[in-house]
Enzyme design. Structure first.
Site, PDB file in Angstrom:
ATOM      1  N   LYS A  24       0.830  -1.207   0.000  1.00  0.00           N
ATOM      2  CA  LYS A  24       0.000   0.000   0.000  1.00  0.00           C
ATOM      3  C   LYS A  24       0.861   1.253   0.000  1.00  0.00           C
ATOM      4  CE  LYS A  24       0.959   1.061   4.488  1.00  0.00           C
ATOM      5  NZ  LYS A  24       1.657   2.298   4.924  1.00  0.00           N
ATOM      6  N   PRO A 138       9.147  -3.996  -0.688  1.00  0.00           N
ATOM      7  CA  PRO A 138      10.313  -3.693   0.160  1.00  0.00           C
ATOM      8  C   PRO A 138      10.050  -3.982   1.635  1.00  0.00           C
ATOM      9  CG  PRO A 138       9.946  -1.919  -1.421  1.00  0.00           C
ATOM     10  CD  PRO A 138       8.766  -2.854  -1.539  1.00  0.00           C
ATOM     11  N   VAL A 139      11.066  -4.503   2.316  1.00  0.00           N
ATOM     12  CA  VAL A 139      10.971  -4.800   3.741  1.00  0.00           C
ATOM     13  C   VAL A 139      11.243  -3.526   4.541  1.00  0.00           C
ATOM     14  CG1 VAL A 139      12.014  -6.095   5.646  1.00  0.00           C
ATOM     15  CG2 VAL A 139      11.624  -7.207   3.437  1.00  0.00           C
ATOM     16  N   GLY A 141       9.764  -0.760   4.700  1.00  0.00           N
ATOM     17  CA  GLY A 141       9.770   0.415   3.845  1.00  0.00           C
ATOM     18  C   GLY A 141       8.529   1.266   3.914  1.00  0.00           C
ATOM     19  N   MET A 143       5.481   0.225   3.246  1.00  0.00           N
ATOM     20  CA  MET A 143       4.513  -0.199   2.237  1.00  0.00           C
ATOM     21  C   MET A 143       3.754  -1.455   2.645  1.00  0.00           C
ATOM     22  SD  MET A 143       6.444   0.664  -1.357  1.00  0.00           S
ATOM     23  CE  MET A 143       4.893   0.582  -2.273  1.00  0.00           C
ATOM     24  N   ALA A 144       3.853  -1.831   3.913  1.00  0.00           N
ATOM     25  CA  ALA A 144       3.066  -2.932   4.492  1.00  0.00           C
ATOM     26  C   ALA A 144       3.423  -4.300   3.929  1.00  0.00           C
ATOM     27  CB  ALA A 144       1.569  -2.666   4.326  1.00  0.00           C
ATOM     28  N   GLY A 145       4.708  -4.538   3.675  1.00  0.00           N
ATOM     29  CA  GLY A 145       5.114  -5.854   3.196  1.00  0.00           C
ATOM     30  C   GLY A 145       4.814  -6.960   4.185  1.00  0.00           C
ATOM     31  N   SER A 147       2.625  -6.868   6.603  1.00  0.00           N
ATOM     32  CA  SER A 147       1.172  -6.959   6.758  1.00  0.00           C
ATOM     33  C   SER A 147       0.548  -7.703   5.586  1.00  0.00           C
ATOM     34  CB  SER A 147       0.568  -5.559   6.875  1.00  0.00           C
ATOM     35  OG  SER A 147       1.012  -4.915   8.052  1.00  0.00           O
ATOM     36  N   ALA A 148       1.097  -7.500   4.379  1.00  0.00           N
ATOM     37  CA  ALA A 148       0.613  -8.247   3.217  1.00  0.00           C
ATOM     38  C   ALA A 148       0.913  -9.733   3.376  1.00  0.00           C
ATOM     39  CB  ALA A 148       1.244  -7.702   1.942  1.00  0.00           C
ATOM     40  N   ASP A 186      -2.093  -2.507   9.776  1.00  0.00           N
ATOM     41  CA  ASP A 186      -2.232  -2.450   8.320  1.00  0.00           C
ATOM     42  C   ASP A 186      -2.779  -3.737   7.715  1.00  0.00           C
ATOM     43  OD1 ASP A 186      -1.249   0.139   8.212  1.00  0.00           O
ATOM     44  OD2 ASP A 186       0.813  -0.483   7.801  1.00  0.00           O
TER      45      ASP A 186
END
EC number: 2.7.1.148
Length: 358
Positions: A24, A138-139, A141, A143-145, A147-148, A186
């Site tokens: 995200k 990205p870890v 970062g 962008m919720a890696g 959480s995804a 997230d």
């Protein structure tokens, strides 16, 4: 012995399930004062991007010999979470940075679904499993890696343990959202996808209508930033700026942005990107200021620190422009790596099922 002979008369339908969930960007991130529980009140507009994580949950007996790089979850952690024996492996972007212990959100998500499966007397609820994460986000970062990962793991594990979508004991969307909120603020949005307004810690979601496609260049920084440290820095900056209590949402209302998203005009959306965490992130990592400047000089419509950073999201007029901006920022040496993506993207969902062999 094949897996179809292990569990008695009731057999699992699938030996493994793979699901994906998207990262995200926060188009608007207003941060209120710290609450008694330590969290901050948020008012944010999430938008899912095409960058995604894929998580496979497999019954280990169906998988045969394990990969040499597979990591065993500590038995003490398994017992504490009431989870089945588990190994995992990771591939893809920044895979070496993924936590390989019980703090991993994908493992916590699978353990939560295993608990429900055990309560529902699913015969394979205690079978050893293997979790594989293929990373595209990205870890650390913003962008919720992680959480995804959790969202994809929830979806994959639900399909593995409750393959009949009509079964009364299968967790529904509301129950999965509740579990997601327990895993992280997230994670509920990574389940939902699309565009949404998040309040509370970000877990209370209201879908937002957005038209058109938005193109982004993404600049990462391998140094990373700790989310708690960024929030702490924000609190310190606000305390230094004024002795009065901070306002509930310093970024203001996102209503203007919500209206702009309905138009599908990236120029209008770009004018309204705002992030209360950008200033503290820059304070902790001053090089972000140069990345933002490079994005502007390269022709981005707007650039913003994504979430708590340090990733910078650069809104562009087209997919070709996004490639040009990403290339320019990379050539200028203002990012550890760059990539392009688009938004909005879909909800988390199953992308592959492997049937149990007789």
């Amino acid at each position: 012995m094949s897996i179809s002979h292990i569990f008695g008369p009731q057999q699992p339908q699938y030996s493994s399930v793979t699901a994906s969930a998207h990262g995200k960007v926060n188009l608007h991130l207003g941060v209120g004062p710290a609450r008694e529980d330590g969290y901050h009140e948020l008012d944010t507009i999430f938008q899912a991007v095409s960058l995604k994580e894929e998580v496979t949950v497999a019954l280990r007996d169906a998988r045969g010999a394990q990969d040499a790089e597979a990591v065993q979850v500590a038995e003490a952690a398994q017992e504490a979470a009431d989870a089945a024996p588990c190994t995992w492996s990771v591939s893809g972007f920044d895979s070496h940075l993924v936590p390989q212990d019980s703090s991993n959100l994908a493992w916590k998500a699978v353990a939560a679904i295993q608990k429900l499966a055990r309560q529902a007397h699913v015969p394979w609820a205690d079978a050893p499993v293997h979790i594989h994460i293929d990373k595209g986000i990205p870890v650390a970062g913003g962008m919720a890696g992680g959480s995804a990962d959790a969202a994809a793991a929830l979806v994959a594990a639900t399909e593995l343990y409750f393959p009949d979508s009509r079964a009364s004991r299968r967790p529904d969307g509301a129950q999965l959202s509740d579990i997601a909120a327990e895993l992280g603020a997230d994670v509920p949005f990574c389940l939902l996808g699309g565009t949404a307004r998040g309040t509370g810690k970000g877990e209370n979601l209201m879908p937002v209508i957005a038209t058109g496609t938005y193109h982004w260049a993404i600049a990462t920084d391998k140094r990373g930033l700790s989310t708690p440290e960024v929030f702490k820095q924000l609190d310190q900056q606000r305390a230094a700026a004024s002795a009065a209590s901070p306002k509930a949402a310093r970024a203001g209302s996102p209503e203007g942005l919500i209206a702009a998203l309905r138009t599908g005009n990236p120029e209008e959306v770009g004018k309204l990107l705002v992030n209360d965490l950008q200033a503290p992130a820059i304070s902790l990592l001053p090089s972000l200021r140069e990345t933002l400047k490079a994005a502007e000089e390269a022709g981005a419509i707007a650039a913003i620190v994504s979430g708590s950073g340090p990733t910078v999201a650069m809104l562009c007029a087209s997919a070709d422009d996004a490639v040009e901006v990403a290339t320019a920022v990379s050539v200028a040496g203002k990012a550890s790596s760059t990539m392009t993506t688009s938004s909005p993207a879909a909800a988390a969902g199953v992308i592959k099922r492997e049937e149990v062999l007789e």
